[in-house]
Design a protein around this motif. Sequence first.
Motif, mmCIF file in Angstrom:
data_model
loop_
_atom_site.group_PDB
_atom_site.id
_atom_site.type_symbol
_atom_site.label_atom_id
_atom_site.label_comp_id
_atom_site.label_asym_id
_atom_site.label_seq_id
_atom_site.Cartn_x
_atom_site.Cartn_y
_atom_site.Cartn_z
ATOM 1 N N GLY A 22 -6.804 -43.902 21.645
ATOM 2 C CA GLY A 22 -7.918 -43.102 21.151
ATOM 3 C C GLY A 22 -7.864 -42.905 19.648
ATOM 4 N N PHE A 23 -6.671 -42.597 19.125
ATOM 5 C CA PHE A 23 -6.551 -42.409 17.680
ATOM 6 C C PHE A 23 -6.850 -43.707 16.931
ATOM 7 C CE2 PHE A 23 -4.153 -42.199 13.661
ATOM 8 C CZ PHE A 23 -4.893 -41.195 13.065
ATOM 9 N N GLN A 24 -6.390 -44.850 17.453
ATOM 10 C CA GLN A 24 -6.704 -46.129 16.822
ATOM 11 C C GLN A 24 -8.213 -46.353 16.772
ATOM 12 O OE1 GLN A 24 -4.826 -48.261 15.041
ATOM 13 N NE2 GLN A 24 -3.350 -46.604 15.303
ATOM 14 N N LYS A 25 -8.920 -45.940 17.837
ATOM 15 C CA LYS A 25 -10.378 -46.084 17.858
ATOM 16 C C LYS A 25 -11.047 -45.157 16.839
ATOM 17 C CE LYS A 25 -11.700 -49.394 20.200
ATOM 18 N NZ LYS A 25 -12.319 -50.535 19.566
ATOM 19 N N ILE A 26 -10.471 -43.972 16.620
ATOM 20 C CA ILE A 26 -11.013 -43.094 15.568
ATOM 21 C C ILE A 26 -10.982 -43.844 14.242
ATOM 22 C CG2 ILE A 26 -10.606 -41.011 14.189
ATOM 23 C CD1 ILE A 26 -9.566 -39.654 16.745
ATOM 24 N N LEU A 27 -9.854 -44.477 13.951
ATOM 25 C CA LEU A 27 -9.705 -45.215 12.692
ATOM 26 C C LEU A 27 -10.646 -46.412 12.612
ATOM 27 C CD1 LEU A 27 -5.799 -45.175 12.443
ATOM 28 C CD2 LEU A 27 -7.423 -43.654 11.288
ATOM 29 N N GLU A 28 -10.853 -47.087 13.739
ATOM 30 C CA GLU A 28 -11.690 -48.292 13.760
ATOM 31 C C GLU A 28 -13.180 -47.994 13.682
ATOM 32 O OE1 GLU A 28 -10.836 -50.901 17.093
ATOM 33 O OE2 GLU A 28 -8.680 -50.582 16.779
ATOM 34 N N ILE A 29 -13.665 -47.114 14.567
ATOM 35 C CA ILE A 29 -15.121 -46.945 14.657
ATOM 36 C C ILE A 29 -15.657 -45.750 13.880
ATOM 37 C CG2 ILE A 29 -15.206 -48.114 16.890
ATOM 38 C CD1 ILE A 29 -15.703 -45.410 18.213
ATOM 39 N N LYS A 30 -14.764 -44.873 13.434
ATOM 40 C CA LYS A 30 -15.171 -43.675 12.689
ATOM 41 C C LYS A 30 -16.381 -42.995 13.354
ATOM 42 C CE LYS A 30 -13.156 -45.331 8.444
ATOM 43 N NZ LYS A 30 -12.504 -46.482 9.036
ATOM 44 N N PRO A 31 -16.140 -42.420 14.537
ATOM 45 C CA PRO A 31 -17.250 -41.823 15.294
ATOM 46 C C PRO A 31 -17.839 -40.607 14.577
ATOM 47 C CG PRO A 31 -15.154 -41.175 16.232
ATOM 48 C CD PRO A 31 -14.839 -42.183 15.167
ATOM 49 N N LEU A 82 -18.382 -37.861 16.250
ATOM 50 C CA LEU A 82 -17.787 -36.723 16.941
ATOM 51 C C LEU A 82 -16.688 -37.233 17.871
ATOM 52 C CD1 LEU A 82 -17.778 -33.683 17.890
ATOM 53 C CD2 LEU A 82 -19.491 -34.368 19.577
ATOM 54 N N VAL A 83 -15.617 -36.435 18.010
ATOM 55 C CA VAL A 83 -14.555 -36.740 18.968
ATOM 56 C C VAL A 83 -14.468 -35.588 19.958
ATOM 57 C CG1 VAL A 83 -12.078 -37.145 19.294
ATOM 58 C CG2 VAL A 83 -13.233 -38.076 17.265
ATOM 59 N N LEU A 84 -14.498 -35.917 21.252
ATOM 60 C CA LEU A 84 -14.215 -34.961 22.320
ATOM 61 C C LEU A 84 -12.776 -35.235 22.730
ATOM 62 C CD1 LEU A 84 -17.487 -35.214 24.445
ATOM 63 C CD2 LEU A 84 -16.925 -33.572 22.648
ATOM 64 N N LEU A 85 -11.888 -34.261 22.543
ATOM 65 C CA LEU A 85 -10.452 -34.510 22.608
ATOM 66 C C LEU A 85 -9.737 -33.574 23.570
ATOM 67 C CD1 LEU A 85 -7.949 -35.941 21.320
ATOM 68 C CD2 LEU A 85 -8.000 -34.147 19.565
ATOM 69 N N ASP A 86 -8.960 -34.166 24.463
ATOM 70 C CA ASP A 86 -8.067 -33.413 25.330
ATOM 71 C C ASP A 86 -6.772 -33.146 24.562
ATOM 72 O OD1 ASP A 86 -6.918 -32.221 27.561
ATOM 73 O OD2 ASP A 86 -6.586 -34.099 28.630
ATOM 74 N N ILE A 87 -6.007 -32.160 24.992
ATOM 75 C CA ILE A 87 -4.737 -31.856 24.339
ATOM 76 C C ILE A 87 -3.577 -32.589 25.014
ATOM 77 C CG2 ILE A 87 -3.056 -30.022 23.878
ATOM 78 C CD1 ILE A 87 -5.378 -29.922 21.969
ATOM 79 N N GLY A 88 -3.399 -32.413 26.318
ATOM 80 C CA GLY A 88 -2.263 -32.997 27.016
ATOM 81 C C GLY A 88 -2.579 -34.391 27.513
ATOM 82 N N MET A 89 -2.036 -35.407 26.815
ATOM 83 C CA MET A 89 -2.304 -36.795 27.180
ATOM 84 C C MET A 89 -1.067 -37.653 26.995
ATOM 85 S SD MET A 89 -5.960 -37.504 25.461
ATOM 86 C CE MET A 89 -5.330 -36.989 23.876
ATOM 87 N N PRO A 90 -1.048 -38.815 27.659
ATOM 88 C CA PRO A 90 0.073 -39.736 27.454
ATOM 89 C C PRO A 90 0.034 -40.378 26.067
ATOM 90 C CG PRO A 90 -1.415 -40.516 29.208
ATOM 91 C CD PRO A 90 -1.977 -39.245 28.659
ATOM 92 N N SER A 91 1.177 -40.728 25.574
ATOM 93 C CA SER A 91 1.443 -41.497 24.350
ATOM 94 C C SER A 91 1.173 -40.764 23.041
ATOM 95 C CB SER A 91 0.735 -42.853 24.357
ATOM 96 O OG SER A 91 -0.635 -42.728 24.115
ATOM 97 N N MET A 92 0.252 -39.831 22.999
ATOM 98 C CA MET A 92 -0.021 -39.059 21.780
ATOM 99 C C MET A 92 -0.849 -37.858 22.197
ATOM 100 S SD MET A 92 -1.703 -40.618 18.306
ATOM 101 C CE MET A 92 -1.404 -39.868 16.716
ATOM 102 N N THR A 93 -0.370 -36.659 21.908
ATOM 103 C CA THR A 93 -1.109 -35.458 22.310
ATOM 104 C C THR A 93 -2.315 -35.235 21.400
ATOM 105 O OG1 THR A 93 0.069 -33.901 20.882
ATOM 106 C CG2 THR A 93 1.062 -34.374 23.057
#
Length: 121
Positions: A38-47, A49-60
Amino acid sequence: MAEKILIIEDDAFLGERLLEILKNNLYEATWFRDGAHGFQKILEIKPDLVLLDIGMPSMTGYEILEAKAKDVAVRDIPVIIISNSGEPLEISRALALGVKDYLVKVQLTPEEILEKVKNLF
């Protein structure tokens, strides 16, 4: 042009439902189930808005917010947290990291989340 919304949420039911409801309302929505991708996609597509969960695998969600704040290209992208936790300490930590809103999953429906998104735009 439709606003781009990135959903980073590990709960399959909620992720699929949010994706469906956003696309049905003409948003360009993308969904990822783990924080690192998800974070890589933030960098790639520059949305828009981000709807973000807190507790997730690989990166909170907190790690994503901290990394996002350090990157000038994406730091101003608004984020709405959608979390299981309604603890005041969790909410204040997220707000201190610059989120626009903090929503507790059990207290909201996907339709109410859509209303929050519409109000942000």
